[in-house]
Design an enzyme around this catalytic site. Structure first.
Site, PDB file in Angstrom:
ATOM      1  N   ASP A  55     -10.793  11.313   5.818  1.00 60.09           N
ATOM      2  CA  ASP A  55     -11.677  12.483   5.751  1.00 60.09           C
ATOM      3  C   ASP A  55     -13.109  12.076   5.376  1.00 60.09           C
ATOM      4  O   ASP A  55     -14.052  12.825   5.638  1.00 60.09           O
ATOM      5  CB  ASP A  55     -11.135  13.486   4.711  1.00 60.09           C
ATOM      6  N   ASP A 108      -4.664 -11.612   6.822  1.00 61.25           N
ATOM      7  CA  ASP A 108      -5.831 -11.187   6.042  1.00 61.25           C
ATOM      8  C   ASP A 108      -6.845 -10.530   6.979  1.00 61.25           C
ATOM      9  O   ASP A 108      -7.358 -11.177   7.894  1.00 61.25           O
ATOM     10  CB  ASP A 108      -6.446 -12.410   5.347  1.00 61.25           C
ATOM     11  N   LYS A 153     -14.990   2.890   7.748  1.00 57.48           N
ATOM     12  CA  LYS A 153     -13.803   3.446   8.408  1.00 57.48           C
ATOM     13  C   LYS A 153     -14.187   4.050   9.769  1.00 57.48           C
ATOM     14  O   LYS A 153     -13.431   3.940  10.728  1.00 57.48           O
ATOM     15  CB  LYS A 153     -13.127   4.502   7.527  1.00 57.48           C
ATOM     16  N   GLY A 164       0.837  -1.204   0.000  1.00 61.72           N
ATOM     17  CA  GLY A 164       0.000   0.000   0.000  1.00 61.72           C
ATOM     18  C   GLY A 164       0.869   1.250   0.000  1.00 61.72           C
ATOM     19  O   GLY A 164       2.055   1.205   0.312  1.00 61.72           O
ATOM     20  N   GLN A 165       0.238   2.382  -0.351  1.00 63.21           N
ATOM     21  CA  GLN A 165       0.989   3.645  -0.448  1.00 63.21           C
ATOM     22  C   GLN A 165       1.648   4.027   0.882  1.00 63.21           C
ATOM     23  O   GLN A 165       2.816   4.416   0.923  1.00 63.21           O
ATOM     24  CB  GLN A 165       0.039   4.789  -0.816  1.00 63.21           C
ATOM     25  N   THR A 169      -9.821   0.105   0.296  1.00 59.23           N
ATOM     26  CA  THR A 169      -9.786   1.524  -0.090  1.00 59.23           C
ATOM     27  C   THR A 169     -10.503   1.834  -1.416  1.00 59.23           C
ATOM     28  O   THR A 169     -10.431   2.968  -1.891  1.00 59.23           O
ATOM     29  CB  THR A 169      -8.323   2.029  -0.191  1.00 59.23           C
ATOM     30  N   TYR A 219     -17.687   3.083   2.322  1.00 60.03           N
ATOM     31  CA  TYR A 219     -16.277   3.167   2.738  1.00 60.03           C
ATOM     32  C   TYR A 219     -16.144   4.039   3.991  1.00 60.03           C
ATOM     33  O   TYR A 219     -15.525   3.628   4.982  1.00 60.03           O
ATOM     34  CB  TYR A 219     -15.427   3.717   1.591  1.00 60.03           C
ATOM     35  N   TRP A 254      -6.948  12.086   0.596  1.00 62.40           N
ATOM     36  CA  TRP A 254      -6.502  12.326  -0.775  1.00 62.40           C
ATOM     37  C   TRP A 254      -5.008  11.977  -0.940  1.00 62.40           C
ATOM     38  O   TRP A 254      -4.202  12.806  -1.384  1.00 62.40           O
ATOM     39  CB  TRP A 254      -6.748  13.783  -1.156  1.00 62.40           C
ATOM     40  N   ALA A 271      -6.193  -1.497   4.404  1.00 59.27           N
ATOM     41  CA  ALA A 271      -7.637  -1.252   4.440  1.00 59.27           C
ATOM     42  C   ALA A 271      -8.241  -1.558   3.081  1.00 59.27           C
ATOM     43  O   ALA A 271      -7.524  -1.701   2.079  1.00 59.27           O
ATOM     44  CB  ALA A 271      -7.916   0.208   4.797  1.00 59.27           C
TER      45      ALA A 271
HETATM   46  N1  LIG Z   1      -5.638   6.294  -0.350  1.00 54.68           N
HETATM   47  C1  LIG Z   1      -6.211   7.384   0.147  1.00 54.68           C
HETATM   48  O1  LIG Z   1      -6.456   8.372  -0.574  1.00 54.68           O
HETATM   49  C2  LIG Z   1      -6.533   7.467   1.598  1.00 54.68           C
HETATM   50  C3  LIG Z   1      -6.305   6.431   2.463  1.00 54.68           C
HETATM   51  N2  LIG Z   1      -6.668   6.529   3.774  1.00 54.68           N
HETATM   52  C4  LIG Z   1      -6.434   5.421   4.688  1.00 54.68           C
HETATM   53  O2  LIG Z   1      -5.029   5.292   4.842  1.00 54.68           O
HETATM   54  C5  LIG Z   1      -4.682   3.915   4.957  1.00 54.68           C
HETATM   55  C6  LIG Z   1      -3.617   3.583   3.945  1.00 54.68           C
HETATM   56  O3  LIG Z   1      -4.118   3.819   2.635  1.00 54.68           O
HETATM   57  P1  LIG Z   1      -3.252   3.516   1.334  1.00 54.68           P
HETATM   58  O4  LIG Z   1      -1.863   3.194   1.721  1.00 54.68           O
HETATM   59  O5  LIG Z   1      -3.543   4.590   0.371  1.00 54.68           O
HETATM   60  O6  LIG Z   1      -3.963   2.201   0.840  1.00 54.68           O
HETATM   61  P2  LIG Z   1      -3.697   1.358  -0.486  1.00 54.68           P
HETATM   62  O7  LIG Z   1      -4.995   1.213  -1.166  1.00 54.68           O
HETATM   63  O8  LIG Z   1      -2.517   1.891  -1.211  1.00 54.68           O
HETATM   64  O9  LIG Z   1      -3.260  -0.029   0.121  1.00 54.68           O
HETATM   65  C7  LIG Z   1      -4.140  -0.775   0.899  1.00 54.68           C
HETATM   66  C8  LIG Z   1      -3.402  -1.979   1.425  1.00 54.68           C
HETATM   67  O10 LIG Z   1      -4.321  -2.745   2.202  1.00 54.68           O
HETATM   68  C9  LIG Z   1      -4.147  -4.094   1.866  1.00 54.68           C
HETATM   69  N3  LIG Z   1      -5.347  -4.867   2.081  1.00 54.68           N
HETATM   70  C10 LIG Z   1      -6.543  -4.707   1.480  1.00 54.68           C
HETATM   71  N4  LIG Z   1      -7.396  -5.656   1.914  1.00 54.68           N
HETATM   72  C11 LIG Z   1      -6.703  -6.422   2.806  1.00 54.68           C
HETATM   73  C12 LIG Z   1      -7.012  -7.559   3.575  1.00 54.68           C
HETATM   74  N5  LIG Z   1      -8.227  -8.145   3.538  1.00 54.68           N
HETATM   75  N6  LIG Z   1      -6.061  -8.088   4.373  1.00 54.68           N
HETATM   76  C13 LIG Z   1      -4.826  -7.551   4.416  1.00 54.68           C
HETATM   77  N7  LIG Z   1      -4.461  -6.481   3.705  1.00 54.68           N
HETATM   78  C14 LIG Z   1      -5.396  -5.918   2.902  1.00 54.68           C
HETATM   79  C15 LIG Z   1      -3.760  -4.092   0.402  1.00 54.68           C
HETATM   80  O11 LIG Z   1      -3.110  -5.286   0.144  1.00 54.68           O
HETATM   81  P3  LIG Z   1      -2.932  -5.884  -1.355  1.00 54.68           P
HETATM   82  O12 LIG Z   1      -1.723  -5.174  -1.862  1.00 54.68           O
HETATM   83  O13 LIG Z   1      -2.746  -7.334  -1.068  1.00 54.68           O
HETATM   84  O14 LIG Z   1      -4.199  -5.575  -2.080  1.00 54.68           O
HETATM   85  C16 LIG Z   1      -2.838  -2.873   0.330  1.00 54.68           C
HETATM   86  O15 LIG Z   1      -1.519  -3.225   0.683  1.00 54.68           O
HETATM   87  C17 LIG Z   1      -5.992   3.159   4.862  1.00 54.68           C
HETATM   88  O16 LIG Z   1      -6.466   2.927   6.164  1.00 54.68           O
HETATM   89  C18 LIG Z   1      -6.926   4.100   4.155  1.00 54.68           C
HETATM   90  O17 LIG Z   1      -8.262   3.864   4.512  1.00 54.68           O
HETATM   91  C19 LIG Z   1      -7.237   7.649   4.298  1.00 54.68           C
HETATM   92  C20 LIG Z   1      -7.478   8.718   3.493  1.00 54.68           C
HETATM   93  C21 LIG Z   1      -7.117   8.735   2.091  1.00 54.68           C
HETATM   94  C1  LIG Z   2     -10.629  10.018 -12.783  1.00 58.57           C
HETATM   95  C2  LIG Z   2     -11.500  11.205 -12.534  1.00 58.57           C
HETATM   96  C3  LIG Z   2     -12.041  11.399 -11.267  1.00 58.57           C
HETATM   97  N1  LIG Z   2     -12.859  12.451 -11.037  1.00 58.57           N
HETATM   98  C4  LIG Z   2     -13.384  12.686  -9.687  1.00 58.57           C
HETATM   99  C5  LIG Z   2     -14.144  11.570  -9.028  1.00 58.57           C
HETATM  100  C6  LIG Z   2     -13.987  11.902  -7.564  1.00 58.57           C
HETATM  101  O1  LIG Z   2     -14.971  12.839  -7.187  1.00 58.57           O
HETATM  102  C7  LIG Z   2     -12.633  12.554  -7.499  1.00 58.57           C
HETATM  103  C8  LIG Z   2     -11.535  11.657  -6.949  1.00 58.57           C
HETATM  104  O2  LIG Z   2     -11.633  10.380  -7.508  1.00 58.57           O
HETATM  105  P1  LIG Z   2     -10.785   9.141  -7.025  1.00 58.57           P
HETATM  106  O3  LIG Z   2     -11.532   7.923  -7.331  1.00 58.57           O
HETATM  107  O4  LIG Z   2      -9.395   9.262  -7.530  1.00 58.57           O
HETATM  108  O5  LIG Z   2     -10.672   9.384  -5.504  1.00 58.57           O
HETATM  109  P2  LIG Z   2     -11.318   8.622  -4.268  1.00 58.57           P
HETATM  110  O6  LIG Z   2     -11.272   7.188  -4.477  1.00 58.57           O
HETATM  111  O7  LIG Z   2     -12.610   9.216  -3.881  1.00 58.57           O
HETATM  112  O8  LIG Z   2     -10.220   9.035  -3.186  1.00 58.57           O
HETATM  113  C9  LIG Z   2     -10.474   8.771  -1.844  1.00 58.57           C
HETATM  114  O9  LIG Z   2      -9.889   7.529  -1.523  1.00 58.57           O
HETATM  115  C10 LIG Z   2     -10.178   7.122  -0.219  1.00 58.57           C
HETATM  116  C11 LIG Z   2      -9.441   5.802   0.024  1.00 58.57           C
HETATM  117  C12 LIG Z   2     -10.003   8.150   0.819  1.00 58.57           C
HETATM  118  O10 LIG Z   2      -9.874   7.843   2.004  1.00 58.57           O
HETATM  119  C13 LIG Z   2     -10.201   9.594   0.442  1.00 58.57           C
HETATM  120  O11 LIG Z   2      -9.457  10.477   1.263  1.00 58.57           O
HETATM  121  C14 LIG Z   2      -9.898   9.879  -0.991  1.00 58.57           C
HETATM  122  O12 LIG Z   2      -8.513   9.955  -1.239  1.00 58.57           O
HETATM  123  O13 LIG Z   2     -12.298  12.931  -8.826  1.00 58.57           O
HETATM  124  C15 LIG Z   2     -13.157  13.359 -12.066  1.00 58.57           C
HETATM  125  O14 LIG Z   2     -13.906  14.329 -11.846  1.00 58.57           O
HETATM  126  N2  LIG Z   2     -12.639  13.166 -13.311  1.00 58.57           N
HETATM  127  C16 LIG Z   2     -11.827  12.110 -13.590  1.00 58.57           C
HETATM  128  O15 LIG Z   2     -11.381  11.961 -14.748  1.00 58.57           O
HETATM  129 MG   LIG Z   3     -10.482   5.660  -5.808  1.00 56.08          MG
END
Ligand SMILES: NC(=O)C1=CN([C@@H]2O[C@H](COP(=O)(O)OP(=O)(O)OC[C@H]3O[C@@H](n4cnc5c(N)ncnc54)[C@H](OP(=O)(O)O)[C@@H]3O)[C@@H](O)[C@H]2O)C=CC1
Ligand SMILES: Cc1cn([C@H]2C[C@H](O)[C@@H](COP(=O)(O)OP(=O)(O)O[C@H]3O[C@@H](C)C(=O)[C@@H](O)[C@H]3O)O2)c(=O)[nH]c1=O
Ligand SMILES: [Mg+2]
Length: 298
Positions: A102, A36, A129, A10-11, A62, A125, A151, A60
């Site tokens: 958020d 898991d 959370k 994950g990121q 996501t 979602y 984001w 998570a």
């Molecule tokens: N991405 C975002 O924009 C945001 C994220 N967050 C929160 O921050 C945290 C980190 O997000 P981010 O790093 O972006 O997440 P990513 O989507 O990049 O990575 C999620 C990770 O969770 C793992 N995962 C998913 N399902 C399971 C499962 N059943 N068991 C074990 N592992 C699992 C995935 O594993 P695999 O590689 O195997 O799929 C992956 O490594 C999360 O709690 C997310 O909710 C909060 C706000 C914004």
């Molecule tokens: C690809 C694309 C998206 N969008 C819009 C859809 C949406 O409203 C917004 C962002 O879309 P995304 O699907 O990238 O983002 P989204 O999956 O909603 O991102 C969220 O992910 C989870 C995990 C979080 O916890 C949040 O903080 C947030 O980062 O941009 C456009 O308007 N034009 C486009 O071409």
């Molecule tokens: Mg998305």
């Protein structure tokens, strides 16, 4: 000190793995299938095997839109599993640093959300959370730090920045919503923020640290402006610069409802842990340079 991080690819987990290079703690990253979140036995077994002092709960479900179609799975992973992690942590005298979002806020108004503001998630979602946050607080009342971020972008995985670059390959004009506001957050800053929490817990595991904090990028903007900032930096590095057209949420229908106001006030985190996130533009530049280097290497 041993720190167990959930997720590996994950990121946030990948960024933490990089930021932790050279530190004295031992970091262990656990992922599927051995660990898991949908399978409680594997959660308890991993915690007992590694006996961490701190758990960083970064894995998570996501996929915001897909969650609308599989709410039970999203709730199991995001809502219930964090409670099991926190329960294991509390039993072992460990702390848990848990990532949240958020999207737990309802999105009304224009003021940046503070931690004590009422929540009201509009998506599966976000609901899942929020359920996870509540489970963590209940199971580890004096030894949890919940970090609400937003984001997230990085050179890894799925995120809005990478989606924009991908779309720019084939399109000269992109329509992007301009009525949802939030704070884009570099995953590298989240990693540094987590390490600041680790430092504070290590220095004194004072239960006054326990609580919920916003940890997000310093600037709020809408998705269209975020896209424009990405393309401005990308063009400076020789990348494509499509035109970004402002649209409204109703013109971009999605399964999940996203908050219009997702701005986060991060001052409590900065005051408690002495860390501030860095300017968005320079972080975008760092991420884009890295993507270009890794693309060039392929
Ligand atoms: N991405 C975002 O924009 C945001 C994220 N967050 C929160 O921050 C945290 C980190 O997000 P981010 O790093 O972006 O997440 P990513 O989507 O990049 O990575 C999620 C990770 O969770 C793992 N995962 C998913 N399902 C399971 C499962 N059943 N068991 C074990 N592992 C699992 C995935 O594993 P695999 O590689 O195997 O799929 C992956 O490594 C999360 O709690 C997310 O909710 C909060 C706000 C914004
Ligand atoms: C690809 C694309 C998206 N969008 C819009 C859809 C949406 O409203 C917004 C962002 O879309 P995304 O699907 O990238 O983002 P989204 O999956 O909603 O991102 C969220 O992910 C989870 C995990 C979080 O916890 C949040 O903080 C947030 O980062 O941009 C456009 O308007 N034009 C486009 O071409
Ligand atoms: Mg998305």
């Amino acid at each position: 000190m041993r720190i167990l991080v959930t997720g590996r690819d994950g990121q946030v987990a990948r960024s933490l793995s990089e930021a932790a290079q050279g530190r004295s703690e031992e970091f262990v990253f656990v992922s599927r299938p051995q660990f898991d979140l949908a399978s409680p036995e594997t959660i308890r077994a991993a915690i007992r095997e590694h006996a961490p002092d701190i758990i960083v709960s970064a894995a998570a479900y996501t996929a915001v839109d897909t969650a609308e179609d599989e709410p039970e799975l999203a709730r199991r992973i995001n809502g219930e599993a964090p409670g099991i992690l926190a329960d294991e942590a509390a039993r072992a005298g460990a702390w848990i640093i848990h990532l949240s979002t958020d999207y737990v806020y309802d999105g009304f108004g224009t003021r940046p959300w503070r931690e004590e503001d009422p929540t009201g998630p509009a998506s599966v979602y976000g609901q899942s959370k929020l359920q996870g946050e509540e489970a963590v607080r209940e199971a580890a009342p004096n030894s949890h730090v919940i970090l609400r971020t937003a984001w997230v972008y990085s050179a890894f995985g799925r995120n809005f920045l990478r989606s924009m670059l991908h779309l720019a390959e084939t399109r000269s004009e992109l329509r992007v919503v301009a009525d949802q506001y939030g704070n884009p957050t570099w995953a590298g800053d989240i990693a540094c923020g987590i390490l600041a929490v680790v430092d504070h817990i290590s220095a004194s595991a004072d239960d006054r640290l326990a609580g919920t904090y916003n940890l997000a990028g310093p600037e709020a903007m809408n998705w269209a402006d975020f896209a424009r900032m990405i393309f401005a930096e990308s063009a400076a590095l020789g990348g494509k610069r499509p035109e970004v057209v402002n649209i409204s949420t109703v013109e971009y229908p999605t399964k999940a409802c996203r908050p219009a106001n997702s701005r986060l006030d991060g001052s409590a985190f900065a005051a408690t842990f002495g860390f501030r996130t860095s300017p968005t533009r320079s972080n975008i530049e760092k991420v884009l340079s890295r993507i270009r280097k890794s693309d060039a290497a392929i």
